[in-house]
Design an enzyme around this catalytic site. Structure first.
Site, mmCIF file in Angstrom:
data_model
loop_
_atom_site.group_PDB
_atom_site.id
_atom_site.type_symbol
_atom_site.label_atom_id
_atom_site.label_comp_id
_atom_site.label_asym_id
_atom_site.label_seq_id
_atom_site.Cartn_x
_atom_site.Cartn_y
_atom_site.Cartn_z
ATOM 1 N N GLY A 31 36.570 5.704 -52.060
ATOM 2 C CA GLY A 31 36.898 7.126 -52.079
ATOM 3 C C GLY A 31 38.380 7.416 -52.212
ATOM 4 O O GLY A 31 38.822 8.542 -52.018
ATOM 5 N N SER A 36 35.765 3.174 -55.630
ATOM 6 C CA SER A 36 36.420 3.906 -56.714
ATOM 7 C C SER A 36 36.065 3.397 -58.110
ATOM 8 O O SER A 36 36.922 3.347 -58.991
ATOM 9 C CB SER A 36 37.940 3.932 -56.503
ATOM 10 O OG SER A 36 38.257 4.639 -55.316
ATOM 11 N N GLU A 90 31.205 3.033 -43.929
ATOM 12 C CA GLU A 90 31.187 4.322 -43.214
ATOM 13 C C GLU A 90 30.253 4.253 -42.009
ATOM 14 O O GLU A 90 30.503 4.881 -40.982
ATOM 15 C CB GLU A 90 30.804 5.455 -44.193
ATOM 16 C CG GLU A 90 31.975 5.787 -45.104
ATOM 17 C CD GLU A 90 31.607 6.299 -46.485
ATOM 18 O OE1 GLU A 90 30.468 6.740 -46.694
ATOM 19 O OE2 GLU A 90 32.485 6.246 -47.367
ATOM 20 N N GLU A 140 32.779 -4.228 -50.955
ATOM 21 C CA GLU A 140 33.455 -2.931 -50.990
ATOM 22 C C GLU A 140 34.706 -2.969 -50.111
ATOM 23 O O GLU A 140 34.620 -2.738 -48.899
ATOM 24 C CB GLU A 140 32.514 -1.833 -50.485
ATOM 25 C CG GLU A 140 31.274 -1.657 -51.328
ATOM 26 C CD GLU A 140 30.733 -0.222 -51.249
ATOM 27 O OE1 GLU A 140 30.503 0.360 -52.311
ATOM 28 O OE2 GLU A 140 30.562 0.308 -50.139
ATOM 29 N N HIS A 143 27.128 -0.323 -44.673
ATOM 30 C CA HIS A 143 28.197 0.388 -45.385
ATOM 31 C C HIS A 143 29.366 0.612 -44.422
ATOM 32 O O HIS A 143 29.163 0.876 -43.237
ATOM 33 C CB HIS A 143 27.684 1.724 -45.930
ATOM 34 C CG HIS A 143 28.655 2.352 -46.882
ATOM 35 N ND1 HIS A 143 29.760 3.057 -46.458
ATOM 36 C CD2 HIS A 143 28.719 2.339 -48.237
ATOM 37 C CE1 HIS A 143 30.448 3.451 -47.513
ATOM 38 N NE2 HIS A 143 29.839 3.035 -48.608
ATOM 39 N N ASN A 171 25.457 5.638 -54.763
ATOM 40 C CA ASN A 171 25.376 6.043 -53.356
ATOM 41 C C ASN A 171 25.840 7.496 -53.255
ATOM 42 O O ASN A 171 27.034 7.783 -53.341
ATOM 43 C CB ASN A 171 26.288 5.114 -52.532
ATOM 44 C CG ASN A 171 26.382 5.534 -51.083
ATOM 45 O OD1 ASN A 171 25.649 6.404 -50.617
ATOM 46 N ND2 ASN A 171 27.302 4.901 -50.354
ATOM 47 N N TRP A 172 24.873 8.397 -53.093
ATOM 48 C CA TRP A 172 25.218 9.827 -53.090
ATOM 49 C C TRP A 172 25.858 10.259 -51.770
ATOM 50 O O TRP A 172 26.348 11.375 -51.664
ATOM 51 C CB TRP A 172 23.960 10.668 -53.349
ATOM 52 C CG TRP A 172 23.364 10.491 -54.711
ATOM 53 C CD1 TRP A 172 23.799 9.663 -55.711
ATOM 54 C CD2 TRP A 172 22.209 11.177 -55.241
ATOM 55 N NE1 TRP A 172 22.989 9.778 -56.813
ATOM 56 C CE2 TRP A 172 22.000 10.703 -56.554
ATOM 57 C CE3 TRP A 172 21.325 12.127 -54.727
ATOM 58 C CZ2 TRP A 172 20.947 11.156 -57.358
ATOM 59 C CZ3 TRP A 172 20.281 12.581 -55.530
ATOM 60 C CH2 TRP A 172 20.100 12.108 -56.829
ATOM 61 N N LYS A 173 25.800 9.408 -50.756
ATOM 62 C CA LYS A 173 26.353 9.744 -49.428
ATOM 63 C C LYS A 173 25.776 11.084 -48.951
ATOM 64 O O LYS A 173 24.641 11.400 -49.258
ATOM 65 C CB LYS A 173 27.886 9.734 -49.459
ATOM 66 C CG LYS A 173 28.427 8.417 -50.023
ATOM 67 C CD LYS A 173 29.876 8.198 -49.752
ATOM 68 C CE LYS A 173 30.305 6.867 -50.367
ATOM 69 N NZ LYS A 173 31.692 6.535 -50.093
HETATM 70 P P1 PGA Z 1 33.424 5.526 -54.054
HETATM 71 O O1 PGA Z 1 32.378 5.008 -52.937
HETATM 72 O O2 PGA Z 1 32.893 5.095 -55.402
HETATM 73 O O3 PGA Z 1 33.428 7.028 -53.909
HETATM 74 O O4 PGA Z 1 34.723 4.896 -53.748
HETATM 75 C C1 PGA Z 1 31.775 3.751 -53.015
HETATM 76 C C2 PGA Z 1 30.896 3.498 -51.811
HETATM 77 O O5 PGA Z 1 31.297 3.863 -50.695
HETATM 78 O O6 PGA Z 1 29.797 2.938 -51.935
#
Ligand code: PGA
Length: 256
Positions: free
Chosen positions: A173, A213, A97, A167, A95, A9-11
């Protein structure tokens, strides 16, 4: 059918040129690994990345979000038809976010899930608890509410087009992943819930990824857990070498 999957997931990262370079490097690195690999570029890079990889690539392409309608007066939104047009085969929905920063609730996510399925897009559906919810012993309740609401009205046959990603929000993150045993406990619970919702055997047939992470240094212990089928990787998917290394370790640990 249950698969071993490495998803990136490049966000909100990567301009087009950098995204192309990252996708090419990723493809080169994972080409001999017998696992499934998906990358989720930002909207602007989906088509360029898909074009450079080609439709036969080992690395499949997905989007990080979508609107549920095909078209209309929805300024700033992207429809399932547009995603398919750009080359996306997958879409991440729910997600944390999207849920927490953009206020998406389960009713909206459920609409998106049904729309994605009806347009032939495969889904990575994310669920997970906040730290406070975990500390108050509410993890299972949160996961149950999310899964039951997000998958409302979904038919058992559709499950083959859905991947679940557990998650824990406190692990995203932060550099602090869930302990393998903590993640395994929730993955097991997710499978039992799916059995309850869709009938016995449903849970064990589904692919359930861990996200939060994931790095080369912790994937081995996570992947050793029998109910963890792979990873949804954020930060480390932006570093080609790290992402490929995670894929190599995943392949080894899963005995492929
Ligand atoms: P992260 O993100 O590996 O940077 O913790 C995972 C995600 O949000 O899918």
């Amino acid at each position: 059918m249950r698969k071993v999957i490495l998803a990136g997931n490049w966000k909100m990262h990567e301009l087009i040129e950098d995204g192309i370079a990252l996708a090419k490097c990723t493809e080169q690195g994972v080409k001999d690994l017998p696992i499934n690999v998906i990358v989720f570029p930002p909207f602007t890079a989906i088509h360029p990345v898909f074009n450079v990889l080609g439709s036969d690539s080992k690395v499949r392409v997905g989007a990080q979000n979508m609107h549920y309608e095909e078209k209309g007066a929805f300024t700033g939104e992207i429809s399932p038809l547009m995603l398919k047009d750009a080359g996306a085969e997958y879409v991440i929905l729910g997600h944390s976010e999207r849920r927490n920063i953009f206020g998406e609730n389960d009713e909206l996510i459920n609409r998106k899930v049904k729309s994605a399925l009806s347009h032939g897009l495969k889904i990575v559906l994310c669920v997970g608890e906040k730290l406070e919810e975990r500390e108050n012993g509410k993890t299972e309740e949160v996961i149950k509410n999310e899964l039951v609401s997000d998958l409302k009205g979904v038919a058992k046959e559709d499950l083959e087009n859905i991947i679940i990603a557990y998650e824990p929000i406190w692990a995203i993150g932060t550099g602090v992943s869930a302990k393998p045993e903590q993640a395994e406990e929730v993955h097991k619970y997710i499978r039992s819930l799916l059995d309850e919702m869709f009938g016995a055997g449903s849970g064990s047939n589904m692919t359930v990824l861990y996200g939060g992470s994931v790095k080369p240094k912790n994937i081995e212990s996570l992947a050793k857990m029998p109910d963890i089928d792979g990873g949804l990787v954020g930060g480390a998917s932006l570093k080609c070498e790290d992402f490929v290394e995670i894929g190599r370790i995943l392949t080894k640990v899963k005995g492929l």
